[in-house]
Design a protein around this motif. Structure first.
Motif, PDB file in Angstrom:
ATOM      1  N   ASP A 124      61.959 -28.969 -12.892  1.00 32.37           N
ATOM      2  CA  ASP A 124      61.356 -30.299 -12.993  1.00 32.37           C
ATOM      3  C   ASP A 124      59.836 -30.202 -12.998  1.00 32.37           C
ATOM      4  N   SER A 125      59.300 -29.251 -12.248  1.00 34.96           N
ATOM      5  CA  SER A 125      57.856 -29.009 -12.242  1.00 34.96           C
ATOM      6  C   SER A 125      57.612 -27.563 -11.836  1.00 34.96           C
ATOM      7  N   VAL A 126      56.476 -27.032 -12.258  1.00 37.68           N
ATOM      8  CA  VAL A 126      56.135 -25.630 -12.011  1.00 37.68           C
ATOM      9  C   VAL A 126      54.674 -25.562 -11.576  1.00 37.68           C
ATOM     10  N   TRP A 127      54.359 -24.648 -10.605  1.00 42.73           N
ATOM     11  CA  TRP A 127      52.962 -24.431 -10.231  1.00 42.73           C
ATOM     12  C   TRP A 127      52.696 -22.931 -10.101  1.00 42.73           C
ATOM     13  N   THR A 128      51.448 -22.566 -10.281  1.00 43.75           N
ATOM     14  CA  THR A 128      51.099 -21.137 -10.369  1.00 43.75           C
ATOM     15  C   THR A 128      50.028 -20.740  -9.364  1.00 43.75           C
ATOM     16  N   ILE A 129      49.927 -21.480  -8.260  1.00 46.05           N
ATOM     17  CA  ILE A 129      48.864 -21.199  -7.291  1.00 46.05           C
ATOM     18  C   ILE A 129      48.970 -19.797  -6.708  1.00 46.05           C
ATOM     19  N   GLY A 130      50.190 -19.225  -6.644  1.00 48.40           N
ATOM     20  CA  GLY A 130      50.351 -17.890  -6.070  1.00 48.40           C
ATOM     21  C   GLY A 130      50.597 -16.809  -7.106  1.00 48.40           C
ATOM     22  N   ILE A 131      50.291 -17.106  -8.370  1.00 41.03           N
ATOM     23  CA  ILE A 131      50.672 -16.171  -9.426  1.00 41.03           C
ATOM     24  C   ILE A 131      49.920 -14.841  -9.333  1.00 41.03           C
ATOM     25  N   ASP A 132      48.712 -14.853  -8.764  1.00 45.97           N
ATOM     26  CA  ASP A 132      47.967 -13.597  -8.600  1.00 45.97           C
ATOM     27  C   ASP A 132      48.670 -12.646  -7.641  1.00 45.97           C
ATOM     28  N   PHE A 133      49.549 -13.197  -6.804  1.00 41.99           N
ATOM     29  CA  PHE A 133      50.329 -12.375  -5.881  1.00 41.99           C
ATOM     30  C   PHE A 133      51.780 -12.252  -6.350  1.00 41.99           C
ATOM     31  N   GLY A 134      51.996 -12.591  -7.614  1.00 40.38           N
ATOM     32  CA  GLY A 134      53.313 -12.394  -8.207  1.00 40.38           C
ATOM     33  C   GLY A 134      54.301 -13.508  -7.964  1.00 40.38           C
ATOM     34  N   THR A 135      53.839 -14.677  -7.514  1.00 46.87           N
ATOM     35  CA  THR A 135      54.741 -15.769  -7.140  1.00 46.87           C
ATOM     36  C   THR A 135      54.552 -16.991  -8.031  1.00 46.87           C
ATOM     37  N   VAL A 136      55.669 -17.521  -8.503  1.00 44.89           N
ATOM     38  CA  VAL A 136      55.691 -18.770  -9.269  1.00 44.89           C
ATOM     39  C   VAL A 136      56.491 -19.791  -8.462  1.00 44.89           C
ATOM     40  N   GLY A 137      55.926 -20.977  -8.289  1.00 42.40           N
ATOM     41  CA  GLY A 137      56.612 -22.031  -7.546  1.00 42.40           C
ATOM     42  C   GLY A 137      57.190 -23.066  -8.487  1.00 42.40           C
ATOM     43  N   LEU A 138      58.301 -23.677  -8.088  1.00 41.31           N
ATOM     44  CA  LEU A 138      58.896 -24.715  -8.915  1.00 41.31           C
ATOM     45  C   LEU A 138      59.738 -25.656  -8.073  1.00 41.31           C
ATOM     46  N   ARG A 139      60.020 -26.804  -8.636  1.00 39.39           N
ATOM     47  CA  ARG A 139      60.895 -27.789  -7.996  1.00 39.39           C
ATOM     48  C   ARG A 139      62.035 -28.131  -8.934  1.00 39.39           C
ATOM     49  N   LYS A 140      63.241 -28.203  -8.380  1.00 28.88           N
ATOM     50  CA  LYS A 140      64.422 -28.608  -9.136  1.00 28.88           C
ATOM     51  C   LYS A 140      65.209 -29.568  -8.254  1.00 28.88           C
ATOM     52  N   GLY A 141      65.216 -30.848  -8.628  1.00 31.60           N
ATOM     53  CA  GLY A 141      65.840 -31.834  -7.762  1.00 31.60           C
ATOM     54  C   GLY A 141      65.128 -31.858  -6.426  1.00 31.60           C
ATOM     55  N   ILE A 146      61.401 -24.026  -4.742  1.00 31.95           N
ATOM     56  CA  ILE A 146      61.786 -22.648  -5.014  1.00 31.95           C
ATOM     57  C   ILE A 146      60.548 -21.806  -5.309  1.00 31.95           C
ATOM     58  N   GLU A 147      60.473 -20.637  -4.694  1.00 34.98           N
ATOM     59  CA  GLU A 147      59.431 -19.664  -5.030  1.00 34.98           C
ATOM     60  C   GLU A 147      60.100 -18.407  -5.559  1.00 34.98           C
ATOM     61  N   ILE A 148      59.632 -17.946  -6.701  1.00 38.88           N
ATOM     62  CA  ILE A 148      60.181 -16.740  -7.321  1.00 38.88           C
ATOM     63  C   ILE A 148      59.082 -15.692  -7.361  1.00 38.88           C
ATOM     64  N   THR A 149      59.323 -14.570  -6.721  1.00 39.21           N
ATOM     65  CA  THR A 149      58.325 -13.499  -6.630  1.00 39.21           C
ATOM     66  C   THR A 149      58.849 -12.244  -7.302  1.00 39.21           C
ATOM     67  N   THR A 150      58.015 -11.646  -8.096  1.00 39.04           N
ATOM     68  CA  THR A 150      58.385 -10.398  -8.757  1.00 39.04           C
ATOM     69  C   THR A 150      58.549  -9.286  -7.728  1.00 39.04           C
ATOM     70  N   TYR A 151      59.561  -8.407  -7.922  1.00 37.63           N
ATOM     71  CA  TYR A 151      59.711  -7.245  -7.047  1.00 37.63           C
ATOM     72  C   TYR A 151      58.333  -6.631  -6.847  1.00 37.63           C
ATOM     73  N   ARG A 152      58.024  -6.309  -5.625  1.00 35.64           N
ATOM     74  CA  ARG A 152      56.669  -5.795  -5.406  1.00 35.64           C
ATOM     75  C   ARG A 152      56.580  -4.968  -4.143  1.00 35.64           C
ATOM     76  N   SER A 153      55.468  -4.310  -4.005  1.00 38.44           N
ATOM     77  CA  SER A 153      55.054  -3.675  -2.766  1.00 38.44           C
ATOM     78  C   SER A 153      53.585  -4.027  -2.619  1.00 38.44           C
ATOM     79  N   GLU A 154      53.167  -4.339  -1.402  1.00 37.15           N
ATOM     80  CA  GLU A 154      51.768  -4.698  -1.203  1.00 37.15           C
ATOM     81  C   GLU A 154      51.227  -3.953   0.006  1.00 37.15           C
ATOM     82  N   SER A 155      49.957  -3.649  -0.029  1.00 38.06           N
ATOM     83  CA  SER A 155      49.346  -2.955   1.091  1.00 38.06           C
ATOM     84  C   SER A 155      47.877  -3.341   1.168  1.00 38.06           C
ATOM     85  N   TYR A 156      47.295  -3.125   2.332  1.00 37.90           N
ATOM     86  CA  TYR A 156      45.880  -3.412   2.539  1.00 37.90           C
ATOM     87  C   TYR A 156      45.060  -2.149   2.343  1.00 37.90           C
TER      88      TYR A 156
END
Length: 467
Positions: free
Chosen positions: A65-82, A86-96
């Motif tokens: 229904d809607s999509v947002w990309t505020i977290g896309i730099d960290f591999g996450t796409v947000g969306l709403r359905k009904g 929902i947040e969908i994140t690409t398989y990843r590994s992160e470290s500092y």
């Protein structure tokens, strides 16, 4: 689990089929799976996929229904359905990087590898979609049954990759009532200083969730015992004042945790009151700075409430709390001793009005904090304090009915003051307003005629030039 999963399966399975049709994997992962197994179903879903973020956008654009990309730099796409978020994140590994406050994101290719990089085994379980295959390569399900927090891999590596996970351990101890695995506790103790590379905002969020959890005492103890608190909330371990045989006083650290427990017990409908909880935890943080040894073995903490309010404001500001939260918590800390001047009911109506006026919108919380601050084991003394505060609340209630205490204002407003004195806007009006407010608090309702006469007398006594 199948019965529970049916509550979310339609939307999850539908999205799983959409990804499968596009040749990609998708799995429900992390907290939602853990909560599902605990019998809790929310409306937020965390999903993970082998698809890169730009590909995820292509796949979900026509489905959501809607999509947002505020977290896309960290591999996450947000969306709403009904009603689902929902947040969908690409398989990843992160470290500092050792000197960076921001994690470096690297994408992965397999679900198992993605699960290994997660904070704890209980959050490293997944359900493949749309097949509904349960995936638990690191033993999260046995840990969940044992109420144990354990990292999927060596804790030193996990906390090295993301030091914030050490705070999450304490937060989950508070929220879920879990015990942290000893290997993880040891690593937290050895690596506590590493937390300093994490941003204040992320630390604040974890501390706030911990304090608002079901069992904050457990999480706070873990922070203090591992040395993490010395880096993120140093005022807390400093409450463990040394007590010697000649100068005895209450254990301020234990007292503060008990006050927090007792404040929580007074919350309405079991909903966490962030302002009240933080005020209860921090109400005595001014004591270490104000402790003085007095003759006869006594110990004093004069003005610790004022010092504590300043310290509270400084710490919460550094943690990037909202200004209104900082103001409310520090104000409660400043006011928490005010009741003890009430004695056995000697306050005049004027003093009661000032108590209400100074508390303002925090009055109900101040009532709760004051009652929570009684931790004496002397039942007679505790009962006497409770009765005295009951009497104060009764007086406040009576005066409130008579005078609408919450709406106390001078009986002349700014425009009326200007007309009576024949002056224009300026500092004189502010001074006159304060005089009339003090008069209202001291004398109660006088009426406009008497207030006007008092204002003229004040102006004459203070050589105010009138028109």
């Amino acid at each position: 689990m199948r019965d529970l999963f049916r509550k979310i399966a339609p939307v999850a399975d539908e999205l799983g089929r959409v990804f499968a049709d596009h040749g990609h994997e998708l799995a429900l992962v992390g907290g939602p799976v853990r909560d599902l197994l605990l019998g809790r179903v929310g409306k937020d879903l965390d999903l993970t996929t082998d698809a890169r973020p730009e590909r995820v956008l292509d796949i979900v654009r026509d489905w959501a229904d809607s999509v947002w990309t505020i977290g896309i730099d960290f591999g996450t796409v947000g969306l709403r359905k009904g009603g689902w978020l929902i947040e969908i994140t690409t398989y990843r590994s992160e470290s500092y990087d050792p000197k960076s406050r921001k994690p470096e994101v690297m994408y992965g290719d397999t679900l198992d590898a993605d699960l290994e990089r997660r904070d704890f085994a209980v959050n490293a379980m997944a359900i493949r979609l749309p097949s509904n295959e349960f995936v638990d390569p690191y033993g999260g399900l046995p840990d969940l049954a044992a109420k144990r927090l354990r990292t999927p891999g060596p804790p030193e590596r996990s906390f090295g990759d993301d030091p914030l996970r050490m705070l999450r351990a304490a937060r989950f101890a508070s929220q879920l009532g879990f015990t942290v695995d000893q290997a993880a506790v040891t690593a937290m103790t050895e690596m506590a200083g590493r937390i300093e590379i994490v941003s204040a905002e992320r630390i604040r969020d974890e501390l706030d969730k911990l304090v608002c959890g079901a069992r904050p005492r457990d999480g706070l103890r873990l922070l203090v015992d591992t040395g993490l608190a010395a880096h993120v909330l140093p005022e807390l371990p400093k409450l463990r004042l040394e007590i010697d045989e000649h100068h005895r006083h209450k254990d301020v650290y234990e007292h503060s945790l008990t006050v927090l427990d007792q404040a929580i017990a007074q919350e309405d409908d079991g909903q966490p009151d962030r302002i009240l909880r933080w005020a209860a935890l921090l109400h005595d943080i001014g004591k270490p700075k104000t402790r003085r040894h007095e003759p006869g073995g006594r110990v004093s903490f004069h003005h610790h409430e004022v010092v504590g309010a300043q310290m509270t404001k400084k710490r919460m500001t550094e943690l990037r709390f909202p200004k209104d939260v900082v103001a409310d918590v520090s104000r409660l800390v400043e006011l928490h001793l005010r009741f003890h001047g009430y004695g056995t009911g000697e306050w005049t109506d004027s003093a009661v009005r000032r108590y209400v006026r100074d508390a303002g919108h925090l009055l109900t919380r101040l009532h709760k904090l004051t009652r929570a601050d009684c931790t004496t084991r002397n039942k007679r003394k505790a009962a006497a304090l409770s009765r005295t505060y009951d009497q104060l609340e009764e007086r406040i209630s009576r005066l409130a009915e008579e005078e609408e205490l919450a709406k106390i204002r001078p009986e002349l407003d700014g425009n009326e003051i200007q007309r009576v004195l024949g002056v224009g806007p300026g500092p004189v009006v502010g001074q006159a307003y304060k005089f009339l407010l003090d008069l209202r608090l001291d004398k109660g309702v006088l009426g406009k005629e008497e207030a006007t006469a008092a204002l003229r007398d004040w102006a004459e006594a203070n050589d105010v030039v009138t028109g």
